[in-house]
Design a protein around this motif. Structure first.
Motif, PDB file in Angstrom:
ATOM      1  N   GLY A 172      39.166  20.771  41.548  1.00 33.01           N
ATOM      2  CA  GLY A 172      39.406  21.919  40.680  1.00 33.01           C
ATOM      3  C   GLY A 172      38.553  23.110  41.072  1.00 33.01           C
ATOM      4  O   GLY A 172      39.047  24.249  41.136  1.00 33.01           O
ATOM      5  N   ASP A 173      37.279  22.867  41.333  1.00 37.55           N
ATOM      6  CA  ASP A 173      36.391  23.954  41.756  1.00 37.55           C
ATOM      7  C   ASP A 173      36.819  24.514  43.106  1.00 37.55           C
ATOM      8  O   ASP A 173      36.744  25.727  43.337  1.00 37.55           O
ATOM      9  CB  ASP A 173      34.950  23.454  41.850  1.00 37.55           C
ATOM     10  CG  ASP A 173      34.369  23.136  40.477  1.00 37.55           C
ATOM     11  OD1 ASP A 173      34.763  23.799  39.504  1.00 37.55           O
ATOM     12  OD2 ASP A 173      33.518  22.233  40.382  1.00 37.55           O
ATOM     13  N   ALA A 174      37.249  23.622  44.014  1.00 32.89           N
ATOM     14  CA  ALA A 174      37.713  24.083  45.321  1.00 32.89           C
ATOM     15  C   ALA A 174      38.945  24.966  45.174  1.00 32.89           C
ATOM     16  O   ALA A 174      39.078  25.995  45.850  1.00 32.89           O
ATOM     17  CB  ALA A 174      38.020  22.881  46.221  1.00 32.89           C
ATOM     18  N   THR A 175      39.858  24.582  44.262  1.00 39.18           N
ATOM     19  CA  THR A 175      41.070  25.373  44.036  1.00 39.18           C
ATOM     20  C   THR A 175      40.726  26.751  43.496  1.00 39.18           C
ATOM     21  O   THR A 175      41.246  27.771  43.969  1.00 39.18           O
ATOM     22  CB  THR A 175      41.994  24.638  43.043  1.00 39.18           C
ATOM     23  OG1 THR A 175      42.356  23.367  43.586  1.00 39.18           O
ATOM     24  CG2 THR A 175      43.252  25.451  42.780  1.00 39.18           C
ATOM     25  N   LEU A 176      39.830  26.797  42.500  1.00 43.50           N
ATOM     26  CA  LEU A 176      39.430  28.082  41.914  1.00 43.50           C
ATOM     27  C   LEU A 176      38.741  28.964  42.953  1.00 43.50           C
ATOM     28  O   LEU A 176      39.017  30.166  43.046  1.00 43.50           O
ATOM     29  CB  LEU A 176      38.506  27.838  40.721  1.00 43.50           C
ATOM     30  CG  LEU A 176      38.044  29.085  39.953  1.00 43.50           C
ATOM     31  CD1 LEU A 176      39.256  29.847  39.403  1.00 43.50           C
ATOM     32  CD2 LEU A 176      37.100  28.692  38.813  1.00 43.50           C
ATOM     33  N   ALA A 177      37.843  28.363  43.748  1.00 46.08           N
ATOM     34  CA  ALA A 177      37.141  29.131  44.779  1.00 46.08           C
ATOM     35  C   ALA A 177      38.111  29.647  45.826  1.00 46.08           C
ATOM     36  O   ALA A 177      37.969  30.769  46.327  1.00 46.08           O
ATOM     37  CB  ALA A 177      36.065  28.259  45.428  1.00 46.08           C
ATOM     38  N   MET A 178      39.117  28.860  46.166  1.00 40.18           N
ATOM     39  CA  MET A 178      40.112  29.300  47.140  1.00 40.18           C
ATOM     40  C   MET A 178      40.941  30.451  46.578  1.00 40.18           C
ATOM     41  O   MET A 178      41.239  31.428  47.290  1.00 40.18           O
ATOM     42  CB  MET A 178      41.019  28.131  47.533  1.00 40.18           C
ATOM     43  CG  MET A 178      42.151  28.499  48.493  1.00 40.18           C
ATOM     44  SD  MET A 178      41.567  29.210  50.053  1.00 40.18           S
ATOM     45  CE  MET A 178      40.956  27.737  50.863  1.00 40.18           C
ATOM     46  N   GLN A 179      41.323  30.377  45.310  1.00 37.46           N
ATOM     47  CA  GLN A 179      42.099  31.456  44.702  1.00 37.46           C
ATOM     48  C   GLN A 179      41.318  32.767  44.720  1.00 37.46           C
ATOM     49  O   GLN A 179      41.855  33.828  45.060  1.00 37.46           O
ATOM     50  CB  GLN A 179      42.478  31.087  43.269  1.00 37.46           C
ATOM     51  CG  GLN A 179      43.505  29.962  43.175  1.00 37.46           C
ATOM     52  CD  GLN A 179      43.693  29.449  41.756  1.00 37.46           C
ATOM     53  OE1 GLN A 179      42.923  29.800  40.838  1.00 37.46           O
ATOM     54  NE2 GLN A 179      44.723  28.623  41.557  1.00 37.46           N
ATOM     55  N   ARG A 180      40.026  32.696  44.389  1.00 43.11           N
ATOM     56  CA  ARG A 180      39.197  33.903  44.408  1.00 43.11           C
ATOM     57  C   ARG A 180      39.026  34.434  45.830  1.00 43.11           C
ATOM     58  O   ARG A 180      39.013  35.647  46.052  1.00 43.11           O
ATOM     59  CB  ARG A 180      37.835  33.595  43.792  1.00 43.11           C
ATOM     60  CG  ARG A 180      37.897  33.348  42.284  1.00 43.11           C
ATOM     61  CD  ARG A 180      36.551  32.900  41.753  1.00 43.11           C
ATOM     62  NE  ARG A 180      36.563  32.778  40.298  1.00 43.11           N
ATOM     63  CZ  ARG A 180      35.575  32.233  39.589  1.00 43.11           C
ATOM     64  NH1 ARG A 180      34.511  31.739  40.219  1.00 43.11           N
ATOM     65  NH2 ARG A 180      35.652  32.176  38.279  1.00 43.11           N
ATOM     66  N   PHE A 181      38.894  33.517  46.785  1.00 44.96           N
ATOM     67  CA  PHE A 181      38.728  33.940  48.173  1.00 44.96           C
ATOM     68  C   PHE A 181      39.971  34.682  48.652  1.00 44.96           C
ATOM     69  O   PHE A 181      39.872  35.747  49.280  1.00 44.96           O
ATOM     70  CB  PHE A 181      38.467  32.714  49.064  1.00 44.96           C
ATOM     71  CG  PHE A 181      38.274  33.044  50.516  1.00 44.96           C
ATOM     72  CD1 PHE A 181      37.011  33.330  51.015  1.00 44.96           C
ATOM     73  CD2 PHE A 181      39.356  33.083  51.383  1.00 44.96           C
ATOM     74  CE1 PHE A 181      36.828  33.650  52.356  1.00 44.96           C
ATOM     75  CE2 PHE A 181      39.189  33.400  52.722  1.00 44.96           C
ATOM     76  CZ  PHE A 181      37.917  33.689  53.209  1.00 44.96           C
TER      77      PHE A 181
END
Length: 670
Positions: A172-181
């Motif tokens: 979940g954190d990886a997904t959120l970080a990828m979306q922001r990136f």
């Protein structure tokens, strides 16, 4: 929460290439041509070149130790920084990530800012490779928020943060970080499509990951696509069959093989083909590169999500499931350990079944004695297969199933000890040594003591290690040559670390011990003693030992070993200002050497002494001399690591191998 099944593969492979610490091959003196020993940095440059030669022939640990022994003072900051770069480059090439982290953490706080900035990417790379993902985040967060950085550097750091989330299974954190990136760097989307696919797989979006991967090309993509399809339960049996067939190909890269094994483990688990799952997991655990040693894979068992955090955990779990299946099939009673052992011993043609039964007993037996017996049988069973040291490490040192060292069988502990010493994990090695009981049999005790000596040396306790070696030398008279070789290798490493006084004392004792039984070994020892005398500036003693080595088997000998020894004796005599004797020996060598380039080398030595040489008359003298001219001119030996457990130190020779001394080491060109 779902987790990525191949966390380390894709972020560690690109990161294993050198980062930040750029290669610095510039000599530490202004010029290598005509450099004199009196010039600043000359000796350190010789150490650098020597260490690089050691690394090139595979003696990486020896090379690092040599560099460490010549570390310049911190006050000479520019040279100190360049020296640290050299050591870090070498450790990075060897993938010694724990050693890199330990070194960086030991640096003083007053490092220049430019060097601190160079160290950040290297430290993050080492933390990722060491699976210390939370420390990656704390390091990068501190750097991101404390001071502004160039956008490109910040972009890379945010990608590493995503990798750390994947490493810890935080889909979940990886997904959120990828979306922001992607919001902040939309132009980079095409460059990180594979990373996006990994994030999708980690967050349970296998269908989206498959669609994204189909649009990409690359040698790994077919395996990733199959992984996504297996997770969607599409054509699982066909994928398993095809992937198993493909694993027999010798053209697969290590990365392809790793992903193929990942596909097999997941497909086999879905089809309840436990033997195939175990076989793939064992192969994963034996893979030599660190990237293969850990991955995260959620397992669905009767509606519950059970997460196994390592290859070792997954393997234990698969062993247990297969053992329970076999017990139910063959009506083995839980708690009747003797019946289980008896049944397992009959399964010689089914090694996976046998290992599964031993694993179950090792973990689930009620009594300590059967557990220890099962652990010992399991580890012995594995160690019959090449490369299983890494598998033992996975089962016993990287698995949550094993809580204490006391649970690990002796065979596995000894394997882990050798790996810990090799990897310089000194605290772990010391803890294991404390857990083991010293053996009583002479050969086993000698091997045990050699481990202790190496541990002392790695801890910088030279006196303790040397004292123990001195006590061991008398035992050599009762042991075969293999043990002499192992002890000699420790002495070579002392010399490689410029501990010549300690090595010389021990070699003298070893020479006395070997007087009656090993004239070839004595000849070599005289040479290595001369080398240490030379390094200590004792030129007269060095020349005497070199000449004694040359004549040890036969006075006036001019075989390749004798030529090498005489050549170095002459050079030592030059240092001792005994030029007449040096010239005499050089002339003797010239008379037995016919190869043009090597004759030129000796003639140059004579010219430096002011001796005129008539090459024509010397060529005639060589023909008329009673000793046949040798095609092998004197060459200074170079120490190499005894990678195969045997020292190999001697001049090159055209004689049959049988005439070569047992402990000979290969000679390098001057």
């Amino acid at each position: 929460m779902t987790t990525s099944p191949f966390v380390l593969l894709f972020f560690l492979l690109p990161l294993f290439a050198p980062v930040a610490i750029a290669a610095d091959d510039t000599p530490l003196v202004v010029s290598e041509v005509g450099v004199k020993a009196s010039e600043p940095g000359w000796e350190r440059e010789q150490v650098r070149q020597r260490a690089l030669r050691f690394e090139k022939v595979g003696a990486g640990e020896l090379a690092v130790g040599l560099l460490e022994s010549a570390t310049p003072p911190f006050a000479d900051l520019e040279i100190w920084v360049r020296w640290q770069r050299l050591v870090l480059q070498m450790l990075q090439r060897q993938q010694q990530w724990p050693a890199i982290l330990k070194r960086i953490e030991s640096y003083p706080l007053s490092l220049p800012d430019y060097f601190q900035q160079e160290l950040i990417p290297l430290r993050v790379t080492a933390l990722l490779a060491s699976e210390r993902f939370s420390e990656v985040r704390s390091t990068l967060f501190a750097e991101i928020w404390q001071q502004p950085y160039h956008a490109q550097k910040l972009q890379q750091w945010r990608l590493w943060l995503i990798e750390s989330y994947l490493g810890d299974g935080l889909g979940g954190d990886a997904t959120l970080a990828m979306q922001r990136f992607l919001h902040d760097y939309p132009d980079s989307a095409r460059q990180i499509l594979q990373l996006q696919a990994r994030v999708l797989l980690a967050s349970g979006n296998a269908a989206e990951a498959e669609q994204l991967l189909i649009s990409l090309k690359g040698p790994l993509n077919p395996y990733l696509i199959n992984l996504a399809r297996v997770r969607q339960q599409h054509g699982v049996r066909g994928i398993l069959t095809a992937t198993l067939e493909g694993l027999s190909s010798e053209t697969l890269t290590q990365e392809q093989r790793l992903l193929a094994l990942q596909v097999v483990t997941e497909a086999a688990a879905q089809l309840s083909d436990i033997p195939a799952e175990i076989q793939a997991l064992e192969a994963l655990a034996r893979m030599p590169n660190d990237v293969s040693l850990e991955f995260r894979l959620p397992q669905q068992r009767e509606g519950a999500l059970l997460q196994a955090n390592s290859v070792g955990d997954r393997l234990w779990d698969a062993y247990f499931r297969y053992a329970v299946y076999i017990a139910n099939r063959d009506q083995l009673l839980i708690g009747d350990d003797q019946s289980w052992f008896a049944f397992a011993e009959k399964q010689q043609i089914a090694p996976i079944l046998q290992r599964s039964l031993y694993a179950y007993l090792a973990y689930h037996s009620r009594d300590q004695q059967p557990r220890q017996r099962a652990h010992e049988l399991l580890s012995q069973h594995h160690l019959k297969v090449k490369g299983s040291e890494l598998l033992i490490q996975q089962l016993y040192n990287k698995s949550s199933k094993i809580k204490e060292l006391s649970e690990i069988p002796t065979t596995a502990l000894e394997t882990l000890l050798d790996m810990a010493i090799r990897d310089r994990q000194l605290r772990l090695a010391s803890d294991i040594m404390a857990q083991l009981q010293p053996p009583q049999a002479l050969q086993a005790r000698f091997t045990w003591q050699l481990r202790y000596v190496r541990l002392h040396f790695l801890n910088g306790e030279l006196d303790k290690g040397a004292d123990l070696l001195a006590k061991m030398i008398p035992d050599l008279a009762k042991l075969e040559s293999l043990y002499w070789d192992q002890l000699l290798q420790l002495l070579f490493e002392l010399q490689g670390g410029d501990q010549h006084a300690v090595a010389l004392k021990l070699m003298q004792q070893l020479y006395q011990q070997s007087q009656r039984s090993a004239p070839e070994l004595q000849r070599e020892l005289l040479y290595w003693m001369a080398e240490s005398h030379d390094a200590l500036g004792e030129s007269v003693q060095a020349a005497a030992r070199y000449l004694e080595s040359a004549d040890h088997l036969r006075v006036g000998d001019m075989d390749p070993w004798a030529q090498t020894a005489r050549y170095h004796a002459a050079r030592a005599l030059v240092k001792a200002a005994l030029s007449r004797d040096a010239a005499t020996i050089f002339k003797q060598l010239l008379r037995v050497t016919s190869q043009t380039a090597r004759r030129a080398q000796i003639i140059q030595e004579l010219n430096l002494l002011g001796v005129e040489v008539d090459s024509v008359s010397n060529a005639a003298a060589a023909v008329l001399d009673e000793t046949p001219p040798a095609e092998v001119a004197p060459k200074p030996p170079a120490k190499e690591s005894a990678a195969k457990g045997k020292s190999e130190k001697s001049p090159p020779t055209s004689k049959p191998a049988a005439s070569k001394p047992a402990n000979s080491k290969a000679v390098a060109d001057p």
